[in-house]
Scaffold this motif. Structure first.
Motif, PDB file in Angstrom:
ATOM      1  N   GLY A 102      17.819  29.788 -93.204  1.00  0.00           N
ATOM      2  CA  GLY A 102      16.427  29.376 -93.147  1.00  0.00           C
ATOM      3  C   GLY A 102      15.809  28.980 -94.472  1.00  0.00           C
ATOM      4  N   ALA A 103      16.605  28.910 -95.532  1.00  0.00           N
ATOM      5  CA  ALA A 103      16.096  28.493 -96.831  1.00  0.00           C
ATOM      6  C   ALA A 103      16.293  26.988 -97.005  1.00  0.00           C
ATOM      7  CB  ALA A 103      16.802  29.248 -97.951  1.00  0.00           C
ATOM      8  N   ARG A 104      15.621  26.421 -97.999  1.00  0.00           N
ATOM      9  CA  ARG A 104      15.713  24.984 -98.276  1.00  0.00           C
ATOM     10  C   ARG A 104      16.353  24.759 -99.639  1.00  0.00           C
ATOM     11  NH1 ARG A 104      10.619  23.898 -98.625  1.00  0.00           N
ATOM     12  NH2 ARG A 104      10.448  23.308-100.830  1.00  0.00           N
ATOM     13  N   ILE A 105      17.130  23.698 -99.741  1.00  0.00           N
ATOM     14  CA  ILE A 105      17.746  23.325-101.012  1.00  0.00           C
ATOM     15  C   ILE A 105      17.085  22.042-101.501  1.00  0.00           C
ATOM     16  CG2 ILE A 105      19.870  22.647-102.188  1.00  0.00           C
ATOM     17  CD1 ILE A 105      21.396  24.231-100.013  1.00  0.00           C
ATOM     18  N   ASP A 106      16.500  22.088-102.688  1.00  0.00           N
ATOM     19  CA  ASP A 106      15.876  20.916-103.285  1.00  0.00           C
ATOM     20  C   ASP A 106      16.776  20.357-104.386  1.00  0.00           C
ATOM     21  OD1 ASP A 106      13.622  21.093-101.667  1.00  0.00           O
ATOM     22  OD2 ASP A 106      12.551  22.390-103.081  1.00  0.00           O
ATOM     23  N   HIS A 107      16.682  19.041-104.603  1.00  0.00           N
ATOM     24  CA  HIS A 107      17.502  18.363-105.629  1.00  0.00           C
ATOM     25  C   HIS A 107      18.976  18.733-105.408  1.00  0.00           C
ATOM     26  CE1 HIS A 107      13.808  17.084-107.423  1.00  0.00           C
ATOM     27  NE2 HIS A 107      13.443  18.313-107.747  1.00  0.00           N
ATOM     28  N   VAL A 161      17.251  26.704-104.625  1.00  0.00           N
ATOM     29  CA  VAL A 161      16.950  27.226-103.302  1.00  0.00           C
ATOM     30  C   VAL A 161      15.523  27.787-103.261  1.00  0.00           C
ATOM     31  CG1 VAL A 161      17.609  28.956-101.582  1.00  0.00           C
ATOM     32  CG2 VAL A 161      19.382  27.768-102.910  1.00  0.00           C
ATOM     33  N   THR A 162      14.836  27.545-102.149  1.00  0.00           N
ATOM     34  CA  THR A 162      13.506  28.112-101.968  1.00  0.00           C
ATOM     35  C   THR A 162      13.295  28.564-100.532  1.00  0.00           C
ATOM     36  OG1 THR A 162      11.120  27.732-102.213  1.00  0.00           O
ATOM     37  CG2 THR A 162      12.453  25.861-101.482  1.00  0.00           C
ATOM     38  N   ARG A 163      12.503  29.619-100.378  1.00  0.00           N
ATOM     39  CA  ARG A 163      11.990  30.036 -99.065  1.00  0.00           C
ATOM     40  C   ARG A 163      10.470  29.886 -99.043  1.00  0.00           C
ATOM     41  NH1 ARG A 163      14.259  35.261 -96.371  1.00  0.00           N
ATOM     42  NH2 ARG A 163      12.925  36.312 -97.916  1.00  0.00           N
ATOM     43  N   ARG A 211      21.231  27.075 -95.787  1.00  0.00           N
ATOM     44  CA  ARG A 211      20.372  26.392 -94.806  1.00  0.00           C
ATOM     45  C   ARG A 211      20.355  27.141 -93.474  1.00  0.00           C
ATOM     46  NH1 ARG A 211      22.986  21.440 -97.262  1.00  0.00           N
ATOM     47  NH2 ARG A 211      21.369  20.522 -98.602  1.00  0.00           N
ATOM     48  N   ALA A 212      21.503  27.698 -93.092  1.00  0.00           N
ATOM     49  CA  ALA A 212      21.557  28.466 -91.843  1.00  0.00           C
ATOM     50  C   ALA A 212      20.672  29.707 -91.916  1.00  0.00           C
ATOM     51  CB  ALA A 212      22.998  28.857 -91.534  1.00  0.00           C
TER      52      ALA A 212
END
Length: 372
Positions: free
Chosen positions: A304-309, A318-320, A301-302
């Motif tokens: 800049g990526a997002r964690i779904d589920h 993980v997604t960007r 997260r630091a």
């Protein structure tokens, strides 16, 4: 070319997906701090002593083991299902067994359509799914359809695979979703099978078994569940799994397994019985994974990526918000390798899967690079 031509089955299979990661591995290995491989969920921690001791004590094993499993193992398995998952199976010692050992869970997933005698029709698998569900269908000559909800048209459907907690994304199905699949399967006479290999690794929610009475009701008609000791007992090398549920379906599988000689080695059965009777080692390993998850998730997260589920299981999804191979390339530049979400179906094309199964030192190395 006929169906009996040698090699035809192999040619029907997709390319082995991890081979396509070779370029990313080569690039990541050039990092001065070395490669951090988070692409495959292979346990790296020491197998607990109680399993090794039980394996060693049963090492004098000159006779063939049974496909049914020892009485001690079936008793321990039934106890584990009740104690850890709230599932009461039918008498495990009845003529139609309600629980049997398998050679890990992957071979059971791959062979289940064949073991159930399915020769034509369609297998339903999740939209984002462990590749072996498709492999098992293809090997049996079956079609595959991806869906996360019971379809309105059941024509031709012969088997349903559920996966909760899910691999790769860690999604957990609600009681309502599970009950919906149970009702659908029973209404159409289609077996519903849940892969629950990560059932003891709930983080934000508590996973529920398909066989739990709040889902299945008073019996397990038409239902099966697959479990594994690979992750919870750090015993992937033992190839130790379980199949449980509807005794009529379990018996079908058992009958074919014994004809094929699909037998869990006797010493491994002894180790399984010891592992399934003990909760302490599972809780110790769970705490290791929890700590690694917290460190890696914070770093992702630091960056800049997002964690779904990812509310359960051993992976971060993980997604960007870009094509997964662009994210793979970004990570490789940091010396980190993950699994592209496209391995798991078209719906995963903008995510990558990062495993929590590396050592503490390698997880820390990845976290440091992500936050540098």
């Amino acid at each position: 070319m006929t169906a009996t031509t040698p090699g035809t089955a192999a040619r029907r299979l997709p390319d082995f997906p991890w081979d396509s990661l070779e370029a990313a591995r080569v690039r990541a290995a050039r990092h001065p701090g070395g490669l951090v491989d988070l692409s495959i969920g292979t346990p790296v921690d020491e197998t607990p002593g109680l399993l090794r001791d039980a394996l060693s004590a049963a090492g004098d094993s000159p006779g063939y083991p049974t496909a049914l499993g020892t009485r001690a193992l079936r008793e321990a398995a039934a106890g584990w299902l009740q104690r850890r998952l709230g599932v009461t199976v039918a008498d495990p010692f009845a003529a139609d067994p309600s629980v049997i050992p398998t050679i890990g869970s992957k071979e059971q997933v791959a062979l289940l359509p064949t073991l159930l005698g399915l020769r034509e029709g369609t297998v339903l698998i999740p939209e984002v799914a462990y590749p072996t569900y498709e492999v098992g269908a293809v090997l049996s000559g079956l079609a595959v359809r991806r869906t996360d909800t019971p379809p309105g048209d059941a024509a031709g459907v012969v088997l349903v695979w559920l996966n909760s907690p899910g691999n790769p994304h860690g999604r957990v199905l609600s009681d309502g979703q599970l009950r919906g699949w149970v009702a659908w399967g029973r209404a159409h006479g289609v077996p519903v099978v849940a892969d629950e290999c990560y059932a003891t690794l709930g983080w934000d929610v508590q996973p529920r078994s398909l066989l739990h009475p709040a889902v299945a009701g008073d019996d397990h008609t038409g239902l099966l569940a697959v479990h594994s000791l690979s992750k919870q007992s750090t015993a992937a090398g033992y190839r130790a799994g379980l199949l449980s549920g509807d005794p009529a379906l379990v018996r079908q599988v058992w009958e074919v397994r014994r004809h094929l000689g699909l037998l869990v080695p006797g010493p491994v059965q002894a180790a399984m019985a010891a592992a399934l009777a003990d909760d302490a080692h599972v809780d110790v390993q769970r705490e290791r994974y929890r700590a690694r998850r917290e460190r890696l998730a914070a770093a992702v997260r630091a960056a800049g990526a997002r964690i779904d589920h990812s509310e359960a299981g051993l992976y971060l999804w993980v997604t960007r918000d870009e094509d997964c191979w662009a994210t793979i390339d970004w990570l490789a530049g940091l010396g980190v390798v993950a699994a592209p979400g496209s391995f798991y179906g078209p719906a995963g094309a903008r995510h990558v899967r990062m495993a929590l199964t590396a050592t503490d030192e390698r997880i820390d190395a990845a976290a440091e690079r992500l936050t540098a």
